[in-house]
Design a protein around this motif. Structure first.
Motif, PDB file in Angstrom:
ATOM      1  N   ASP A 188      17.826  47.760   3.064  1.00 32.04           N
ATOM      2  CA  ASP A 188      18.924  46.899   3.502  1.00 32.04           C
ATOM      3  C   ASP A 188      20.110  47.009   2.534  1.00 32.04           C
ATOM      4  N   VAL A 189      21.296  47.087   3.120  1.00 30.77           N
ATOM      5  CA  VAL A 189      22.495  47.322   2.307  1.00 30.77           C
ATOM      6  C   VAL A 189      22.810  46.132   1.399  1.00 30.77           C
ATOM      7  N   THR A 190      22.306  44.946   1.731  1.00 31.16           N
ATOM      8  CA  THR A 190      22.573  43.783   0.875  1.00 31.16           C
ATOM      9  C   THR A 190      21.935  43.948  -0.503  1.00 31.16           C
ATOM     10  N   ILE A 191      20.895  44.776  -0.590  1.00 29.60           N
ATOM     11  CA  ILE A 191      20.254  44.999  -1.891  1.00 29.60           C
ATOM     12  C   ILE A 191      21.234  45.668  -2.858  1.00 29.60           C
TER      13      ILE A 191
ATOM     14  N   ALA B 255      24.551  45.270  -2.810  1.00 28.18           N
ATOM     15  CA  ALA B 255      25.523  44.253  -3.224  1.00 28.18           C
ATOM     16  C   ALA B 255      24.895  43.291  -4.235  1.00 28.18           C
ATOM     17  N   LEU B 256      23.663  42.882  -3.976  1.00 29.13           N
ATOM     18  CA  LEU B 256      23.017  41.936  -4.889  1.00 29.13           C
ATOM     19  C   LEU B 256      22.695  42.583  -6.233  1.00 29.13           C
ATOM     20  N   SER B 257      22.365  43.873  -6.230  1.00 30.55           N
ATOM     21  CA  SER B 257      22.127  44.585  -7.493  1.00 30.55           C
ATOM     22  C   SER B 257      23.417  44.641  -8.306  1.00 30.55           C
TER      23      SER B 257
END
Lengths: 99, 203
Positions: free
Chosen positions: A76-79, A81-83
């Motif tokens: 998931d691409v949110t990973i 951003a969160l990283s």
């Protein structure tokens, strides 16, 4: 064409902002770039860590809970951003307090 | 090398890889190396369309593309049976796809839905359970082009004779940076999946 357009836009805005950024600068551009690379590096480390831990958790969930967790969840691409957010927080955490 | 130096090295490598994948044709070259050209299509006993995800009763783009690919093959008369796969609570992805195929003119008697497969390996197993009793051995396998080599190997392993029928989930000669990154991401994900399947002994 698409690549050249995007790089030209980013190049133009960088040149446009540079004089204003220089006025309030507290360090040289080279040092700033090095700090930026550190933060990006930290983000990459967090990304690998998050994906590796997510992969292991998904496999453990399949074995222990006999439930199904898709390995593709780690894609998931949110990973990403969160990283990046994790890296920014850690980097600022390590920075000396501004006076 | 100090911790900061190591982070700078990793960061510089990350930026260089990002630039190479987004702003050069590198992903297209990697695609050409990793994904062999599919052989010509030929008639088979069934068309099997692999799952690609749904959110409720809304198919993902990939799922819709693959389902339409399967319907197109059926409409071209390449097989008399169309099997739609895809998990989920009812209506499962498989059920939604079957309804779509019916809306597009595929007779209900020629359709089969199976929502039991959660992974590609599962899908190979449940397809064999569904089709072997009907005497089906040769299938047209519809899935994303980057997924075809692994999926075909898993389906051959359970006993099928596979004719790959790839559908492009992501463009395979993109010129826009974002599309190149999407292709690189799909290829990287598939490489990881192949590695996992090899380590687990599935391939």
């Amino acid at each position: 064409m698409e690549t050249a357009f995007i790089l030209a836009v980013v190049g133009l805005t960088s040149l446009g902002v540079a004089p204003f950024a220089r006025r309030g600068a507290r360090r040289g551009l080279r040092s700033a770039a090095a700090r930026a690379l550190e933060t990006i590096g930290l983000g990459v480390v967090f990304l690998f860590l998050n994906v590796a831990v997510g992969f292991c958790l998904a496999l453990v969930a399949r074995l222990v809970a006999r439930g199904f967790v898709s390995l593709y969840l780690n894609d998931d691409v949110t990973i990403v951003a969160l990283s990046a957010l994790q890296a920014l927080v850690v980097q600022w955490w390590r920075e000396p307090e501004a006076r | 090398m100090s911790g900061r130096g190591a982070l700078r090295g990793i960061g510089a490598t990350g930026v260089a890889l990002f630039a190479a994948f987004a702003f050069t044709p590198l992903p297209n070259l990697v695609y050409g190396v990793l994904i062999p050209n599919a052989p010509p299509l030929e008639p088979a006993a069934a068309i099997v369309v692999l799952g690609a995800g749904a959110d409720g009763d809304v198919l993902t783009d990939d799922s819709l593309r693959r389902a339409l690919g399967g319907v197109a093959l059926f409409r071209h008369g390449l097989a008399p049976l169309l099997v739609m796969l895809g998990p989920g609570r009812e209506p499962s992805e498989a059920t939604v796809r079957v309804r779509l195929a019916e809306d597009l003119g595929v007779p209900p008697a020629a359709l089969l839905a199976d929502s039991r497969g959660l992974t590609t390996r599962d899908e190979a197993r449940v397809s064999w359970e569904d089709l072997a009793p009907r005497g089906v051995r040769k299938i047209l396998l519809v899935t994303g082009s980057q997924h075809v080599p692994r999926a075909a190997a898993l389906f051959r392993r359970v006993g099928f004779e596979v004719v790959p029928a790839p559908v492009d989930d992501v463009p395979n000669g993109p010129r826009r940076p974002q599309a190149r990154l999407e292709l690189a991401r799909a290829l990287f994900r598939e490489l990881l999946a192949r590695a996992y399947n090899r380590v687990a002994g599935y391939l």
